[in-house]
Write a protein that holds these residues in place. Structure first.
Motif, mmCIF file in Angstrom:
data_model
loop_
_atom_site.group_PDB
_atom_site.id
_atom_site.type_symbol
_atom_site.label_atom_id
_atom_site.label_comp_id
_atom_site.label_asym_id
_atom_site.label_seq_id
_atom_site.Cartn_x
_atom_site.Cartn_y
_atom_site.Cartn_z
ATOM 1 N N ASP A 225 -11.764 6.515 1.013
ATOM 2 C CA ASP A 225 -10.482 7.125 0.667
ATOM 3 C C ASP A 225 -9.406 6.085 0.402
ATOM 4 O OD1 ASP A 225 -10.680 6.553 3.489
ATOM 5 O OD2 ASP A 225 -8.821 7.672 3.788
ATOM 6 N N LEU A 226 -9.570 4.865 0.918
ATOM 7 C CA LEU A 226 -8.599 3.795 0.687
ATOM 8 C C LEU A 226 -8.886 3.021 -0.596
ATOM 9 C CD1 LEU A 226 -8.171 2.436 4.327
ATOM 10 C CD2 LEU A 226 -6.765 4.114 3.103
ATOM 11 N N ALA B 159 -9.363 4.751 -3.438
ATOM 12 C CA ALA B 159 -9.200 5.808 -4.427
ATOM 13 C C ALA B 159 -8.425 5.355 -5.662
ATOM 14 C CB ALA B 159 -8.507 7.014 -3.791
ATOM 15 N N ASP B 160 -7.427 4.489 -5.490
ATOM 16 C CA ASP B 160 -6.632 4.012 -6.614
ATOM 17 C C ASP B 160 -5.971 2.695 -6.204
ATOM 18 O OD1 ASP B 160 -3.691 4.528 -5.685
ATOM 19 O OD2 ASP B 160 -4.765 6.394 -5.246
ATOM 20 N N ASP C 20 -2.894 1.611 -6.006
ATOM 21 C CA ASP C 20 -1.733 1.658 -5.119
ATOM 22 C C ASP C 20 -2.144 1.927 -3.674
ATOM 23 O OD1 ASP C 20 0.002 1.116 -7.180
ATOM 24 O OD2 ASP C 20 0.466 3.219 -7.576
ATOM 25 N N THR C 21 -3.060 2.864 -3.490
ATOM 26 C CA THR C 21 -3.541 3.169 -2.137
ATOM 27 C C THR C 21 -4.208 1.951 -1.523
ATOM 28 O OG1 THR C 21 -3.873 5.500 -2.697
ATOM 29 C CG2 THR C 21 -5.076 4.659 -0.790
ATOM 30 N N TYR C 22 -5.027 1.265 -2.321
ATOM 31 C CA TYR C 22 -5.708 0.069 -1.825
ATOM 32 C C TYR C 22 -4.703 -1.030 -1.487
ATOM 33 C CZ TYR C 22 -8.682 -4.051 -1.686
ATOM 34 O OH TYR C 22 -9.289 -5.215 -1.294
ATOM 35 N N ASP D 48 -1.621 -0.786 -0.558
ATOM 36 C CA ASP D 48 -0.929 -0.456 0.692
ATOM 37 C C ASP D 48 -1.828 -0.732 1.899
ATOM 38 O OD1 ASP D 48 1.370 0.332 -0.605
ATOM 39 O OD2 ASP D 48 0.854 2.465 -0.610
ATOM 40 N N ALA D 49 -3.130 -0.468 1.740
ATOM 41 C CA ALA D 49 -4.063 -0.625 2.858
ATOM 42 C C ALA D 49 -4.292 -2.075 3.236
ATOM 43 C CB ALA D 49 -5.394 0.042 2.512
ATOM 44 N N ARG E 47 -6.823 -4.724 9.793
ATOM 45 C CA ARG E 47 -7.437 -4.659 8.462
ATOM 46 C C ARG E 47 -8.866 -5.180 8.501
ATOM 47 N NH1 ARG E 47 -5.090 -8.450 3.652
ATOM 48 N NH2 ARG E 47 -6.136 -10.028 4.929
#
Length: 242
Positions: A113-114, A116-117, A119-121, A123-124, A143
């Motif tokens: 789920d991290l 997915a795109d 921007d999400t990655y 941020d993670a 992390r």
């Protein structure tokens, strides 16, 4: 016209000095880095001190390569790799394409789920720069541990004969970096491609009894422009521009 001289570091490789994290891992090992892979770059390790190992996972399976002073180990794109620090492990890292592995060509083994795109990655994996170092350590370690748990799941699935989890991660990683490929190609053209073309120009010149490029010889030197940066596998001394 192609230049007869390439001014960058030989072969347009990048270099960093790495002190591998000594934080105990989720499965109780003395220390280690964050599992990840590169999409377009090979990477090499020249071990300068300490002892440990690099754990790798590919479609061919899991492997552990011991590391000690004098060891030189390397692997090709698509190899998920994870450094294990048994005692004081320090490495000079040699990277293809002007250090692209430390400039974007890396995807950590995070949960799906991290990935997915972009921007999400982003941020993670972000480690905030405007917080105390103790908070940066907490974020970097969290992390790493999250990626390690997923790495162990991928290893277990691969070793039990189920290739799909690893294949799904590879597909997600490739999709994540696709928007950045044009910038990566520019780096390659100005680096590794230019270096190879300069050699071809020199060979052609020498074949034609023209040694003029030897008169343009020059020397360069530099030192780290940043020290102690939180990298994927440890604290880094970095040399941007090499």
């Amino acid at each position: 016209m192609v230049s007869a001289t390439y001014d960058g570091f030989p072969g347009a490789v990048g270099v960093s000095r790495l002190t591998v994290y000594d934080w105990p891992t989720v499965e109780g090992l003395p220390g280690g880095g964050t599992p990840h892979l590169h999409l377009t770059c090979s990477e090499g390790y020249v071990v300068t001190s300490g002892r440990g190992a690099v754990q790798t996972l590919t479609t061919s399976g899991f492997q552990e390569t011991p590391l000690e002073p004098g060891t030189v180990a390397w692997f090709t794109p698509g190899t998920i790799h994870r450094l294990i620090n048994d005692s004081g492990l320090e490495i000079t890292v040699v990277m293809q394409n002007s250090g692209l592995p430390e400039a974007g060509d890396a995807v950590l083994t995070l949960p799906g789920d991290l990935l997915a795109d972009p921007d999400t990655y982003a941020d993670a994996i972000r480690i905030p720069a405007d917080v105390p170092e103790a908070e940066q350590v907490r974020v970097a370690r969290a992390r790493r541990d999250l990626a390690t748990r997923r790495f162990l799941e991928l290893r277990e699935a691969t070793e039990s004969g189920d290739p799909e989890p690893l294949a799904a991660f590879q597909r997600a990683a490739a999709e994540l970096v696709r928007p950045r490929l044009a910038a990566w190609e520019r780096r390659w053209r100005e680096g590794a491609h230019a270096a190879a073309e300069a050699t071809r120009t020199q060979l052609d010149a020498l074949r034609g009894r023209n040694d003029g490029h030897l008169a343009d010889a020059r020397v360069s030197a530099t030192g780290p422009t940043a020290r102690g940066r939180f990298g994927m596998c440890g604290r880094l001394a970095v040399y941007p521009g090499i």
